[in-house]
Design a protein around this motif. Structure first.
Motif, PDB file in Angstrom:
ATOM      1  N   ALA A 296       0.728  -1.522   0.099  1.00  0.00           N
ATOM      2  CA  ALA A 296       0.098  -0.280  -0.146  1.00  0.00           C
ATOM      3  C   ALA A 296       0.729   1.079   0.112  1.00  0.00           C
ATOM      4  N   ALA A 297       2.506   0.886   0.316  1.00  0.00           N
ATOM      5  CA  ALA A 297       3.334   2.374   0.320  1.00  0.00           C
ATOM      6  C   ALA A 297       3.481   3.512  -0.851  1.00  0.00           C
ATOM      7  N   LYS A 298       3.692   1.656  -1.338  1.00  0.00           N
ATOM      8  CA  LYS A 298       3.745   1.609  -2.628  1.00  0.00           C
ATOM      9  C   LYS A 298       3.292   2.236  -3.736  1.00  0.00           C
ATOM     10  N   LEU A 299       1.533   1.692  -3.732  1.00  0.00           N
ATOM     11  CA  LEU A 299       0.182   2.999  -3.795  1.00  0.00           C
ATOM     12  C   LEU A 299       0.613   3.541  -3.381  1.00  0.00           C
ATOM     13  N   ALA A 300       0.923   4.562  -2.069  1.00  0.00           N
ATOM     14  CA  ALA A 300       0.743   6.050  -2.254  1.00  0.00           C
ATOM     15  C   ALA A 300       1.730   6.455  -2.672  1.00  0.00           C
ATOM     16  N   VAL A 301       3.010   6.262  -2.674  1.00  0.00           N
ATOM     17  CA  VAL A 301       3.927   7.384  -3.571  1.00  0.00           C
ATOM     18  C   VAL A 301       3.146   7.409  -4.925  1.00  0.00           C
ATOM     19  N   ARG A 302       2.768   7.038  -5.971  1.00  0.00           N
ATOM     20  CA  ARG A 302       2.185   7.058  -7.422  1.00  0.00           C
ATOM     21  C   ARG A 302       0.864   8.064  -7.271  1.00  0.00           C
ATOM     22  N   ALA A 303       0.723   7.574  -5.812  1.00  0.00           N
ATOM     23  CA  ALA A 303      -0.255   8.748  -5.454  1.00  0.00           C
ATOM     24  C   ALA A 303      -0.387  10.227  -4.723  1.00  0.00           C
TER      25      ALA A 303
END
Length: 199
Positions: free
Chosen positions: A158-165
């Motif tokens: 989820a942290a990796k997804l947050a980086v993109r967002a």
């Protein structure tokens, strides 16, 4: 006692089973084990889920609430802690990471997406019926949690997804938010914590 400490219930409520004519037990599955509890013991386990998303259950608050219901919870809490039906942790502490490495978060309701009136919140419920809300970060962990081998990996994903967002990419802070918001999911049976599946 640590004032940041939370009491977390573990396991999935499977409902009532009857053995014999009147023997009623409540079943709770933790990992591959099924524990049968009489109603008074089950009530104490339920109290650890708390009653709304603003509560922060601790051992002391659980025992006080149980006492108001006429239940002596102290020895039972000790047993539940030993048997893995309850755990205590500090959401910001090392014990939170150790917990996340050994446990998973399983959703029981459907993700319904963003709340149109509160864009920072996501709704969880059934069909078009929202039951509860969580932050965007916690929603990502919850909705993808079954694909991760344990909660800690889910927080990293989820942290990796947050980086993109453009959000917070720190999995430890994300884990703390999940644990802080968890009782808002647990109290309405939108999710449960369980032991990590052995694959």
């Amino acid at each position: 006692m640590n004032d940041r400490e939370l009491l977390i219930p573990l396991g999935h409520d499977l409902g009532v089973v009857y053995s014999g004519a009147v023997e009623r037990q409540q079943q709770v599955r933790v990992g591959a084990e099924v524990v049968e509890l009489p109603d008074d013991e089950f009530a104490v386990w339920l109290l650890a889920h708390d009653i709304d998303d603003q509560d922060r259950p601790t051992r002391a608050s659980l025992e006080a609430r149980a006492l108001r219901l006429g239940l002596e919870a102290g020895p039972l809490v000790d047993r539940f802690l030993r048997d893995g039906l309850l755990t205590t942790l500090d959401p910001d502490g090392d014990d939170a990471v150790e917990f996340a490495q050994r446990h998973q978060l399983f959703p029981l309701l459907t993700g319904l997406g963003p709340d149109p009136e509160q864009p920072a919140m996501q709704t969880v419920g059934l069909l078009d019926q929202p039951v509860t809300q969580v932050s965007n970060d916690v929603y990502d962990v919850l909705m993808w949690s079954q694909l991760a081998p344990e909660l800690w990996s889910g927080c990293h994903d989820a942290a990796k997804l947050a980086v993109r967002a453009g959000g917070d990419a720190d999995p430890r802070r994300l884990l703390a938010r999940v644990l802080e918001e968890a009782h808002g999911l647990l109290c309405v049976r939108a999710a449960y914590f369980d032991r990590r599946r052995v694959r």
